[in-house]
Write an enzyme that holds these catalytic residues in place. Sequence first.
Site, PDB file in Angstrom:
ATOM      1  N   TYR A 199       3.530   1.957   1.932  1.00  0.00           N
ATOM      2  CA  TYR A 199       4.163   2.302   3.214  1.00  0.00           C
ATOM      3  C   TYR A 199       5.688   2.078   3.119  1.00  0.00           C
ATOM      4  N   HIS A 258      -1.845   3.830  -1.473  1.00  0.00           N
ATOM      5  CA  HIS A 258      -2.884   4.790  -1.060  1.00  0.00           C
ATOM      6  C   HIS A 258      -2.985   5.963  -2.022  1.00  0.00           C
ATOM      7  N   GLN A 292     -18.426   4.026   4.291  1.00  0.00           N
ATOM      8  CA  GLN A 292     -18.973   5.209   4.957  1.00  0.00           C
ATOM      9  C   GLN A 292     -18.730   5.267   6.464  1.00  0.00           C
ATOM     10  N   GLU A 333       0.801  -1.243   0.000  1.00  0.00           N
ATOM     11  CA  GLU A 333       0.000   0.000   0.000  1.00  0.00           C
ATOM     12  C   GLU A 333       0.831   1.291   0.000  1.00  0.00           C
ATOM     13  N   ARG A 381       2.986  -8.927   3.904  1.00  0.00           N
ATOM     14  CA  ARG A 381       1.999  -8.365   2.959  1.00  0.00           C
ATOM     15  C   ARG A 381       2.768  -7.781   1.783  1.00  0.00           C
TER      16      ARG A 381
HETATM   17  P1  FAD Z   1     -36.477   5.850   3.464  1.00  0.00           P
HETATM   18  O1  FAD Z   1     -35.459   4.965   2.900  1.00  0.00           O
HETATM   19  O2  FAD Z   1     -36.770   7.094   2.755  1.00  0.00           O
HETATM   20  O3  FAD Z   1     -37.810   4.988   3.617  1.00  0.00           O
HETATM   21  C1  FAD Z   1     -39.028   5.534   4.064  1.00  0.00           C
HETATM   22  C2  FAD Z   1     -40.146   4.561   3.771  1.00  0.00           C
HETATM   23  O4  FAD Z   1     -41.316   4.997   4.452  1.00  0.00           O
HETATM   24  C3  FAD Z   1     -40.520   4.463   2.305  1.00  0.00           C
HETATM   25  O5  FAD Z   1     -40.365   3.121   1.846  1.00  0.00           O
HETATM   26  C4  FAD Z   1     -41.972   4.896   2.250  1.00  0.00           C
HETATM   27  O6  FAD Z   1     -42.743   4.150   1.312  1.00  0.00           O
HETATM   28  C5  FAD Z   1     -42.427   4.608   3.673  1.00  0.00           C
HETATM   29  N1  FAD Z   1     -43.578   5.423   4.121  1.00  0.00           N
HETATM   30  C6  FAD Z   1     -43.639   6.773   4.249  1.00  0.00           C
HETATM   31  N2  FAD Z   1     -44.838   7.124   4.761  1.00  0.00           N
HETATM   32  C7  FAD Z   1     -45.536   5.976   4.937  1.00  0.00           C
HETATM   33  C8  FAD Z   1     -46.816   5.681   5.450  1.00  0.00           C
HETATM   34  N3  FAD Z   1     -47.608   6.628   5.915  1.00  0.00           N
HETATM   35  N4  FAD Z   1     -47.233   4.391   5.476  1.00  0.00           N
HETATM   36  C9  FAD Z   1     -46.412   3.387   5.026  1.00  0.00           C
HETATM   37  N5  FAD Z   1     -45.194   3.620   4.561  1.00  0.00           N
HETATM   38  C10 FAD Z   1     -44.752   4.896   4.531  1.00  0.00           C
HETATM   39  N6  FAD Z   1     -27.240   6.503   1.524  1.00  0.00           N
HETATM   40  C11 FAD Z   1     -26.058   6.049   1.872  1.00  0.00           C
HETATM   41  O7  FAD Z   1     -25.781   5.938   3.063  1.00  0.00           O
HETATM   42  N7  FAD Z   1     -25.131   5.683   0.949  1.00  0.00           N
HETATM   43  C12 FAD Z   1     -25.386   5.761  -0.364  1.00  0.00           C
HETATM   44  O8  FAD Z   1     -24.526   5.421  -1.161  1.00  0.00           O
HETATM   45  C13 FAD Z   1     -26.634   6.237  -0.769  1.00  0.00           C
HETATM   46  N8  FAD Z   1     -26.928   6.338  -2.072  1.00  0.00           N
HETATM   47  C14 FAD Z   1     -28.159   6.781  -2.435  1.00  0.00           C
HETATM   48  C15 FAD Z   1     -28.453   6.878  -3.776  1.00  0.00           C
HETATM   49  C16 FAD Z   1     -29.699   7.305  -4.190  1.00  0.00           C
HETATM   50  C17 FAD Z   1     -29.975   7.415  -5.649  1.00  0.00           C
HETATM   51  C18 FAD Z   1     -30.681   7.631  -3.224  1.00  0.00           C
HETATM   52  C19 FAD Z   1     -32.043   8.086  -3.637  1.00  0.00           C
HETATM   53  C20 FAD Z   1     -30.383   7.557  -1.876  1.00  0.00           C
HETATM   54  C21 FAD Z   1     -29.121   7.148  -1.477  1.00  0.00           C
HETATM   55  N9  FAD Z   1     -28.758   7.072  -0.147  1.00  0.00           N
HETATM   56  C22 FAD Z   1     -27.564   6.609   0.220  1.00  0.00           C
HETATM   57  C23 FAD Z   1     -29.650   7.605   0.904  1.00  0.00           C
HETATM   58  C24 FAD Z   1     -30.379   6.532   1.694  1.00  0.00           C
HETATM   59  O9  FAD Z   1     -31.032   5.657   0.820  1.00  0.00           O
HETATM   60  C25 FAD Z   1     -31.347   7.209   2.639  1.00  0.00           C
HETATM   61  O10 FAD Z   1     -30.645   8.076   3.470  1.00  0.00           O
HETATM   62  C26 FAD Z   1     -32.085   6.201   3.504  1.00  0.00           C
HETATM   63  O11 FAD Z   1     -32.806   5.291   2.707  1.00  0.00           O
HETATM   64  C27 FAD Z   1     -33.064   6.914   4.445  1.00  0.00           C
HETATM   65  O12 FAD Z   1     -33.649   5.929   5.217  1.00  0.00           O
HETATM   66  P2  FAD Z   1     -35.005   6.119   6.013  1.00  0.00           P
HETATM   67  O13 FAD Z   1     -35.193   4.876   6.775  1.00  0.00           O
HETATM   68  O14 FAD Z   1     -34.991   7.390   6.754  1.00  0.00           O
HETATM   69  O15 FAD Z   1     -36.168   6.260   4.945  1.00  0.00           O
HETATM   70  P1  NAP Z   2     -27.908  16.911  -0.751  1.00  0.00           P
HETATM   71  O1  NAP Z   2     -26.599  16.286  -0.611  1.00  0.00           O
HETATM   72  O2  NAP Z   2     -28.414  17.758   0.327  1.00  0.00           O
HETATM   73  O3  NAP Z   2     -27.870  17.741  -2.117  1.00  0.00           O
HETATM   74  C1  NAP Z   2     -28.932  18.477  -2.568  1.00  0.00           C
HETATM   75  C2  NAP Z   2     -28.529  19.316  -3.767  1.00  0.00           C
HETATM   76  O4  NAP Z   2     -29.623  20.106  -4.167  1.00  0.00           O
HETATM   77  C3  NAP Z   2     -27.388  20.253  -3.480  1.00  0.00           C
HETATM   78  O5  NAP Z   2     -26.503  20.211  -4.570  1.00  0.00           O
HETATM   79  C4  NAP Z   2     -28.047  21.627  -3.354  1.00  0.00           C
HETATM   80  O6  NAP Z   2     -27.045  22.427  -3.866  1.00  0.00           O
HETATM   81  C5  NAP Z   2     -29.289  21.478  -4.210  1.00  0.00           C
HETATM   82  N1  NAP Z   2     -30.468  22.203  -3.692  1.00  0.00           N
HETATM   83  C6  NAP Z   2     -30.914  22.252  -2.423  1.00  0.00           C
HETATM   84  N2  NAP Z   2     -32.032  22.996  -2.351  1.00  0.00           N
HETATM   85  C7  NAP Z   2     -32.304  23.423  -3.600  1.00  0.00           C
HETATM   86  C8  NAP Z   2     -33.323  24.244  -4.153  1.00  0.00           C
HETATM   87  N3  NAP Z   2     -34.287  24.757  -3.413  1.00  0.00           N
HETATM   88  N4  NAP Z   2     -33.271  24.495  -5.471  1.00  0.00           N
HETATM   89  C9  NAP Z   2     -32.299  23.986  -6.250  1.00  0.00           C
HETATM   90  N5  NAP Z   2     -31.301  23.205  -5.773  1.00  0.00           N
HETATM   91  C10 NAP Z   2     -31.302  22.924  -4.457  1.00  0.00           C
HETATM   92  O7  NAP Z   2     -29.005  15.819  -1.005  1.00  0.00           O
HETATM   93  P2  NAP Z   2     -29.177  14.637  -2.022  1.00  0.00           P
HETATM   94  O8  NAP Z   2     -28.211  14.673  -3.136  1.00  0.00           O
HETATM   95  O9  NAP Z   2     -30.608  14.678  -2.354  1.00  0.00           O
HETATM   96  O10 NAP Z   2     -28.860  13.378  -1.155  1.00  0.00           O
HETATM   97  C11 NAP Z   2     -29.666  13.053  -0.024  1.00  0.00           C
HETATM   98  C12 NAP Z   2     -28.881  12.326   0.992  1.00  0.00           C
HETATM   99  O11 NAP Z   2     -28.567  11.015   0.524  1.00  0.00           O
HETATM  100  C13 NAP Z   2     -27.605  13.065   1.242  1.00  0.00           C
HETATM  101  O12 NAP Z   2     -27.602  13.587   2.541  1.00  0.00           O
HETATM  102  C14 NAP Z   2     -26.540  12.054   1.022  1.00  0.00           C
HETATM  103  O13 NAP Z   2     -25.666  11.941   2.129  1.00  0.00           O
HETATM  104  C15 NAP Z   2     -27.242  10.719   0.814  1.00  0.00           C
HETATM  105  N6  NAP Z   2     -26.549  10.080  -0.289  1.00  0.00           N
HETATM  106  C16 NAP Z   2     -25.323   9.608  -0.039  1.00  0.00           C
HETATM  107  C17 NAP Z   2     -24.611   9.058  -1.051  1.00  0.00           C
HETATM  108  C18 NAP Z   2     -23.245   8.502  -0.786  1.00  0.00           C
HETATM  109  O14 NAP Z   2     -22.565   8.101  -1.715  1.00  0.00           O
HETATM  110  N7  NAP Z   2     -22.775   8.434   0.428  1.00  0.00           N
HETATM  111  C19 NAP Z   2     -25.123   9.011  -2.332  1.00  0.00           C
HETATM  112  C20 NAP Z   2     -26.387   9.515  -2.563  1.00  0.00           C
HETATM  113  C21 NAP Z   2     -27.080  10.072  -1.518  1.00  0.00           C
HETATM  114  P3  NAP Z   2     -27.108  23.972  -4.128  1.00  0.00           P
HETATM  115  O15 NAP Z   2     -27.821  24.541  -2.945  1.00  0.00           O
HETATM  116  O16 NAP Z   2     -25.684  24.374  -4.251  1.00  0.00           O
HETATM  117  O17 NAP Z   2     -27.830  24.138  -5.417  1.00  0.00           O
HETATM  118 FE1  SF4 Z   3     -17.384  -0.427   5.930  1.00  0.00          FE
HETATM  119 FE2  SF4 Z   3     -19.639  -1.509   6.851  1.00  0.00          FE
HETATM  120 FE3  SF4 Z   3     -19.680  -0.148   4.576  1.00  0.00          FE
HETATM  121 FE4  SF4 Z   3     -18.513  -2.562   4.752  1.00  0.00          FE
HETATM  122  S1  SF4 Z   3     -20.686  -2.083   4.982  1.00  0.00           S
HETATM  123  S2  SF4 Z   3     -17.659  -0.768   3.774  1.00  0.00           S
HETATM  124  S3  SF4 Z   3     -17.640  -2.456   6.787  1.00  0.00           S
HETATM  125  S4  SF4 Z   3     -19.213   0.665   6.582  1.00  0.00           S
END
Ligand code: FAD
Ligand code: NAP
Ligand code: SF4
Length: 672
Positions: free
Chosen positions: A168, A254, A341, A166, A216
């Site tokens: 080192y 790295h 993460q 890596e 390693r």
């Molecule tokens: P959610 O996943 O939003 O689930 C809420 C659920 O509640 C839904 O299924 C909905 O149907 C249900 N619900 C709402 N109201 C009702 C009701 N009244 N009755 C019955 N059901 C209801 N996070 C990461 O950590 N790493 C990532 O790489 C990552 N990538 C992402 C990529 C994308 C494209 C997206 C969209 C999200 C990503 N996220 C990622 C974000 C992550 O998925 C969310 O932060 C996470 O799913 C939030 O979890 P939650 O349990 O709060 O709710």
């Molecule tokens: P986010 O990270 O908060 O980004 C939202 C984007 O929308 C920003 O670029 C913001 O930038 C813009 N925005 C906010 N308000 C707006 C408005 N009123 N009008 C126009 N633009 C606006 O949220 P997200 O991309 O929706 O992701 C949601 C969560 O999922 C995040 O918190 C993230 O951590 C998680 N997630 C994580 C991963 C991962 O790889 N770890 C991947 C996907 C999602 P400006 O204000 O500069 O325009």
């Molecule tokens: Fe790290 Fe857990 Fe994500 Fe695996 S699932 S990469 S151990 S945080």
Amino acid sequence: MTAYPTLLSPLSLGFTTLKNRTIMGSMHTGLEEAPNGYDRMAAFYGERAKGGVALIVTGGIAPNEAGRVAKGGSVMDTEEEALHHRVVTEAVHKEGGKIAMQILHTGRYGYHDKIVGASNVRAPINMFKPHPLTEEEIWKTIEDFVRCSELAKLAGYDGVEIMGSEGYLINQFIAKRTNNRIDDWGGSFENRIKFPIEIIKAVRKKLGTDFIIIYRLSMLDLVEEGGNIDEVLHLAKEIEKAGATIINTGIGWHEARIPTIAMMVPRAAFTWVTAKVKGHVNIPLVTSNRINTPEVAEEVLSRGDADLVSMARPFLADSFFVEKAKAGKPEEINTCIACNQACLDHIFQGKTASCLVNPRACHETELVITQTKNVKKVAVVGAGPGGMSCAKTLAERGHSVTLFDAQSELGGQLNIARRIPGKEEFKETIRYFDTMLKKFKVNVKLNTYVSSEDLIAEGFEEVVLATGVIPRIPEIPGINGPNVLSYVDVVLKGKPVGKRAVVMGAGGIGFDVSILLTDPGHAFTTENYLKEWGIQTSIEKNGGLGSKETPTGVRDVTMLKRSNSKFGATLGKTTGWIHKTSLEDRKVNQISGVTYKAIESDGVVIEVKGETKKIPCDTVVVCAGQDPNRALLEPLQKAKIPVHLIGGADLASELDAKRAIDQGTRLAVSIG
Ligand code: FAD
Ligand code: NAP
Ligand code: SF4
């Protein structure tokens, strides 16, 4: 017969036997330096030994002050220090496991002002410049490795791993890139490998024959002026001659700009590298990188790529990986999704490591799941990661739990995430929770949108709102036009997007959508991954670096955001650069400091730096963040039902699955 005959078969090392073919690879957890860290490490590693892993390798411990990861980093150079480790080795031995301590000298990667190197060449990822070791200091450093190994034995370790990969210190001696010495330790390859060989010889001489020495070996440097396969084979033979027991595989420095362990790397994408060394040495070889299920591990071993598999993060995700495989219950394994993460990202932020899918990792002494004495009837609304983790843990503790979701499948937003190319692993998290919800008899009601009236009528004693978020729709003229789609429309519902697209918003979702829109649709295979990142499978020269075959021309994409901050600043510490590099390679246009004026049928009108212009496009995809979905909160509060908010329903800003699962689990532990 077991389903994993090779993986679960024992391996003799001559003087001792490993009970199966699994090694828990070295990983810095931050516990090494935490208050009460040794007791916490004992609980952490003890649980993994109980879960059946054959040999654990600890996080790296420096042999001297100069070799520390950072100021205050762990060193083993005194008996007193060694005795602190006893509690860790005893905990592992009590469970029938074996444990080796990794000796890591960081060389020019150390993050402090006393760093040393083979030469005075500064690392591109470090602001500190190394002092080049003198001949005398080289011999002293070798002595420090020996002393450190002796102390490891005193601490009760079964062996040591000498970290030679890596990028080192040891690797810095071996590679031309970082070794410009003109004495006996530089120049020819024989001279450059003298440092690791002298270390192994000296450790073997001092520690005797019944002590495990893992070396390693960097088999693929992935940096300019790195090694080639002939050098790797030569070194492997010398390592064996010098007295090592096992050779482990290291992939990539790295500072390499190629992802090697992240989610977008296909499973077992590098075991072919170890396979090239197979047959050239007689000691066991370990392979690693993105091996995360017993099926993959078995396939790699039965194909003969290596004798052992090393998995580090998969044992953070599930301590009982091996036991579950042995019991024929692989579906109960909480699979590491390679998101980085909560493990690597935490370490790079100076926090204790944990795991996105398993918040108990490295918190075993504090986050304890016990049976409840006060069984309650609990409703969990929303089956995203927050709701699933909460319902599973509540039921595991003995509560009577009903989990509702309006959708037809479990997972919430993870069902959107798993459709992004390179994020398919999220399906494993959904599979794991599905299995465990059934195991703990949670009453799962899908296709069921619940109202506060329903919950009140059913007489739940406590309600958990895990209802997630509502995508934000900015108020911009034209936002309701037919050419405007939300990320949910595009990713989940598969609505068509034109050849020219604007992505509005550049958070994690904006980046993911841009990856999807520029994806060539190739199968997610090792072959395609190696081509896209330009990795030579011959490893003929230059650390295995070749030319990239970047997929371009799929679609013209422009990402827009209002703020002036750098694109990608909010992405993961250890993975954000990969998304940024991919989009750069795919020629995605990025404009910050934008004011949205209007969306018209043929483009988005923006103002940037006082100038108004139109970005031509066929489709606008809105990724502008989210707001919490708390529709049920007030009526439940009015009805005086104890109600809890987790995940996006609690706080939409900076929400991710890590926080949702952590909050869900911790809440479940606190109820009743
Ligand atoms: P959610 O996943 O939003 O689930 C809420 C659920 O509640 C839904 O299924 C909905 O149907 C249900 N619900 C709402 N109201 C009702 C009701 N009244 N009755 C019955 N059901 C209801 N996070 C990461 O950590 N790493 C990532 O790489 C990552 N990538 C992402 C990529 C994308 C494209 C997206 C969209 C999200 C990503 N996220 C990622 C974000 C992550 O998925 C969310 O932060 C996470 O799913 C939030 O979890 P939650 O349990 O709060 O709710
Ligand atoms: P986010 O990270 O908060 O980004 C939202 C984007 O929308 C920003 O670029 C913001 O930038 C813009 N925005 C906010 N308000 C707006 C408005 N009123 N009008 C126009 N633009 C606006 O949220 P997200 O991309 O929706 O992701 C949601 C969560 O999922 C995040 O918190 C993230 O951590 C998680 N997630 C994580 C991963 C991962 O790889 N770890 C991947 C996907 C999602 P400006 O204000 O500069 O325009
Ligand atoms: Fe790290 Fe857990 Fe994500 Fe695996 S699932 S990469 S151990 S945080």
